[in-house]
Design a protein around this motif. Sequence first.
Motif, PDB file in Angstrom:
ATOM      1  N   ALA A   1       7.424   7.539   0.659  1.00  0.00           N
ATOM      2  CA  ALA A   1       6.602   6.333   0.565  1.00  0.00           C
ATOM      3  C   ALA A   1       7.292   5.232  -0.216  1.00  0.00           C
ATOM      4  O   ALA A   1       7.040   4.048   0.032  1.00  0.00           O
ATOM      5  CB  ALA A   1       5.255   6.671  -0.075  1.00  0.00           C
ATOM      6  N   LEU A   2       8.155   5.564  -1.150  1.00  0.00           N
ATOM      7  CA  LEU A   2       8.879   4.542  -1.904  1.00  0.00           C
ATOM      8  C   LEU A   2      10.194   4.143  -1.227  1.00  0.00           C
ATOM      9  O   LEU A   2      10.699   3.042  -1.444  1.00  0.00           O
ATOM     10  CB  LEU A   2       9.145   5.018  -3.329  1.00  0.00           C
TER      11      LEU A   2
ATOM     12  N   ALA B   1       0.837  -1.213   0.000  1.00  0.00           N
ATOM     13  CA  ALA B   1       0.000   0.000   0.000  1.00  0.00           C
ATOM     14  C   ALA B   1       0.864   1.252   0.000  1.00  0.00           C
ATOM     15  O   ALA B   1       0.565   2.229  -0.701  1.00  0.00           O
ATOM     16  CB  ALA B   1      -0.931  -0.012   1.207  1.00  0.00           C
ATOM     17  N   LEU B   2       1.949   1.242   0.763  1.00  0.00           N
ATOM     18  CA  LEU B   2       2.864   2.387   0.794  1.00  0.00           C
ATOM     19  C   LEU B   2       3.502   2.597  -0.577  1.00  0.00           C
ATOM     20  O   LEU B   2       3.633   3.742  -1.036  1.00  0.00           O
ATOM     21  CB  LEU B   2       3.939   2.125   1.846  1.00  0.00           C
ATOM     22  N   SER B   3       3.867   1.517  -1.247  1.00  0.00           N
ATOM     23  CA  SER B   3       4.438   1.623  -2.595  1.00  0.00           C
ATOM     24  C   SER B   3       3.415   2.192  -3.571  1.00  0.00           C
ATOM     25  O   SER B   3       3.748   3.043  -4.406  1.00  0.00           O
ATOM     26  CB  SER B   3       4.896   0.252  -3.091  1.00  0.00           C
ATOM     27  N   LEU B   4       2.170   1.745  -3.455  1.00  0.00           N
ATOM     28  CA  LEU B   4       1.115   2.254  -4.328  1.00  0.00           C
ATOM     29  C   LEU B   4       0.887   3.745  -4.101  1.00  0.00           C
ATOM     30  O   LEU B   4       0.777   4.513  -5.066  1.00  0.00           O
ATOM     31  CB  LEU B   4      -0.180   1.468  -4.095  1.00  0.00           C
ATOM     32  N   VAL B   5       0.851   4.173  -2.838  1.00  0.00           N
ATOM     33  CA  VAL B   5       0.687   5.598  -2.529  1.00  0.00           C
ATOM     34  C   VAL B   5       1.850   6.389  -3.106  1.00  0.00           C
ATOM     35  O   VAL B   5       1.660   7.465  -3.695  1.00  0.00           O
ATOM     36  CB  VAL B   5       0.575   5.811  -1.000  1.00  0.00           C
ATOM     37  N   GLY B   6       3.064   5.878  -2.977  1.00  0.00           N
ATOM     38  CA  GLY B   6       4.234   6.578  -3.501  1.00  0.00           C
ATOM     39  C   GLY B   6       4.209   6.696  -5.014  1.00  0.00           C
ATOM     40  O   GLY B   6       4.530   7.748  -5.569  1.00  0.00           O
TER      41      GLY B   6
END
Length: 98
Positions: free
Chosen positions: A42-43, A19-24
């Motif tokens: 976030a990435l 989810a953090l990767s998607l937000v980034g």
Amino acid sequence: MSRPLSAREIWGIPAMLGALSLVGLVAALVADGVGDVLSWVALAIPALVCLWGGRRRSERSVPPAVAPSSARRAVRPAGPPGRRATGSSGPARPDRGS
């Protein structure tokens, strides 16, 4: 014997990192300024977690046992597929009888 792990215990951190990767990635595509900073953070977090996990795993791993030199034996590489290894320097040729 230990109890079985729940789905949350197994998939919690990987889902959070995903989810953090998607937000980034979305922030990097659609936002400027603060969005760029958000995307970098976030990435970076999942990347740092992966590096930390890999480093931790390599520290726990046991180096492979090294065989003593007397136990080692020379291994001759196999030739091309379909060709038997022979003692001669090349393939057998039929005698043409000059």
